[in-house]
Design an enzyme around this catalytic site. Structure first.
Site, mmCIF file in Angstrom:
data_model
loop_
_atom_site.group_PDB
_atom_site.id
_atom_site.type_symbol
_atom_site.label_atom_id
_atom_site.label_comp_id
_atom_site.label_asym_id
_atom_site.label_seq_id
_atom_site.Cartn_x
_atom_site.Cartn_y
_atom_site.Cartn_z
ATOM 1 N N TYR A 290 37.402 -9.110 8.530
ATOM 2 C CA TYR A 290 37.326 -10.315 6.928
ATOM 3 C C TYR A 290 35.581 -10.203 6.172
ATOM 4 O O TYR A 290 35.489 -9.071 5.567
ATOM 5 C CB TYR A 290 37.390 -11.438 7.080
ATOM 6 C CG TYR A 290 36.701 -12.149 5.382
ATOM 7 C CD1 TYR A 290 38.076 -11.764 4.077
ATOM 8 C CD2 TYR A 290 36.110 -12.913 5.084
ATOM 9 C CE1 TYR A 290 38.130 -12.331 3.427
ATOM 10 C CE2 TYR A 290 35.465 -13.560 3.794
ATOM 11 C CZ TYR A 290 36.198 -13.324 2.845
ATOM 12 O OH TYR A 290 36.262 -14.227 1.810
ATOM 13 N N ARG B 4 46.051 -23.264 -0.048
ATOM 14 C CA ARG B 4 45.231 -22.697 0.938
ATOM 15 C C ARG B 4 44.918 -24.211 1.628
ATOM 16 O O ARG B 4 43.978 -24.892 1.806
ATOM 17 C CB ARG B 4 44.063 -22.253 0.506
ATOM 18 C CG ARG B 4 43.972 -21.199 -0.426
ATOM 19 C CD ARG B 4 43.204 -20.253 -0.448
ATOM 20 N NE ARG B 4 43.273 -18.774 -1.393
ATOM 21 C CZ ARG B 4 42.445 -18.211 -1.838
ATOM 22 N NH1 ARG B 4 41.380 -18.726 -1.266
ATOM 23 N NH2 ARG B 4 43.145 -17.286 -2.742
ATOM 24 N N LEU C 198 36.803 -11.260 -7.985
ATOM 25 C CA LEU C 198 39.150 -11.353 -7.547
ATOM 26 C C LEU C 198 38.929 -11.742 -5.900
ATOM 27 O O LEU C 198 37.406 -11.506 -5.276
ATOM 28 C CB LEU C 198 39.416 -10.092 -7.876
ATOM 29 C CG LEU C 198 40.706 -9.654 -7.646
ATOM 30 C CD1 LEU C 198 41.920 -10.655 -8.271
ATOM 31 C CD2 LEU C 198 41.061 -8.641 -7.620
ATOM 32 N N GLY C 199 39.641 -12.289 -5.280
ATOM 33 C CA GLY C 199 39.281 -12.877 -3.835
ATOM 34 C C GLY C 199 40.525 -13.379 -3.607
ATOM 35 O O GLY C 199 41.015 -14.008 -4.404
ATOM 36 N N LYS D 51 34.316 -7.042 3.246
ATOM 37 C CA LYS D 51 33.364 -7.783 2.590
ATOM 38 C C LYS D 51 31.735 -6.611 2.533
ATOM 39 O O LYS D 51 31.725 -6.310 0.823
ATOM 40 C CB LYS D 51 33.287 -9.103 2.291
ATOM 41 C CG LYS D 51 33.981 -9.937 2.137
ATOM 42 C CD LYS D 51 34.916 -10.002 0.739
ATOM 43 C CE LYS D 51 36.197 -11.704 0.923
ATOM 44 N NZ LYS D 51 35.978 -10.625 -1.055
ATOM 45 N N LEU E 147 33.428 -22.158 -1.173
ATOM 46 C CA LEU E 147 33.733 -22.464 -2.414
ATOM 47 C C LEU E 147 33.692 -23.707 -2.218
ATOM 48 O O LEU E 147 35.360 -23.802 -1.724
ATOM 49 C CB LEU E 147 34.049 -21.459 -3.236
ATOM 50 C CG LEU E 147 33.500 -20.226 -3.236
ATOM 51 C CD1 LEU E 147 34.408 -19.094 -4.342
ATOM 52 C CD2 LEU E 147 31.812 -19.944 -4.408
#
Length: 209
Positions: A115, A150, A63-64, A119, A142
């Site tokens: 961010y 995005r 999930l992100g 994490k 990724l």
């Protein structure tokens, strides 16, 4: 092996859940259908309750989100911190010995970057839950097609081949990597023996895949 997973409709998760169904009995928790044979759907806040009565061997989170797509820092944190940690706690309560987590290259609880600090803090929180084994994957950018657009990430993906030529040696961990490669590494790690915290960067991820 019984596996519980969140994030199955995401970039890595979409590649991962079909691989996991070949490895064992997979239960996907999510907000919308993923295509997995067995899934329970509901708001993120209800996911821990959806695991009640289940016996889990391995918990997996791919999930992100991003602050922009979430709409605010609070909404982003609700996904990337609170939902992930609450799911991990529920997996541990359901008997899971192993937890796998997609984090980020550069994750560090002491970072000045909000961010990366978040994490790193999530990694810490999951590790503190008492799993026998925790596998943290810290991929670079990724690569792959998302269901959602995005813009900034799309531009970065376009520039990735050139940037990857510059990111060698110790900088390789920040290079872009295919989401499918990360998924294959996670499938290989699910159910692995051993105890402790294992952190995997791009080089290790590619080797595992």
């Amino acid at each position: 092996m019984t596996i519980a997973m969140i994030g199955a409709t995401g970039l890595v998760g979409g590649w991962l859940w079909p691989l996991l169904e070949r490895r064992g009995a997979l239960l996907v928790l999510g907000r919308r259908p993923s295509g997995a044979a067995r899934e329970k759907l509901g708001p993120m806040e209800e996911w821990p309750a959806l695991l009640k009565g289940e016996r889990i061997d391995v918990g997996i989170s791919t999930l992100g989100s991003t602050r922009k797509s979430a709409g605010s820092w609070a909404a982003f944190e609700a996904v990337d911190r609170h939902a992930v940690v609450a799911f991990a706690k529920a997996c541990r309560k359901a008997g899971a010995r192993q937890f796998l987590l997609v984090s980020s290259s550069g994750a560090d609880f002491g970072s000045r970057n909000d961010y990366l600090r978040l994490k790193g803090e999530v990694e810490q929180a999951v590790t503190a839950l008492g799993f026998e084994r925790v596998d943290v994957l810290r991929p670079g950018l990724l690569l792959g097609e998302r269901a959602e657009r995005r813009t900034a990430e799309g531009l970065a993906q376009a520039a990735a081949p050139l940037l990857n030529l510059l990111l060698r040696g110790g900088l390789e961990r920040y290079a872009a990597i295919e989401a499918e490669t990360v998924a294959r590494a996670m499938a290989a790690l699910a159910g692995r023996p051993g105890t402790g915290l294992f952190v995997h960067h791009n080089r290790e991820i590619r080797a595992l895949a």
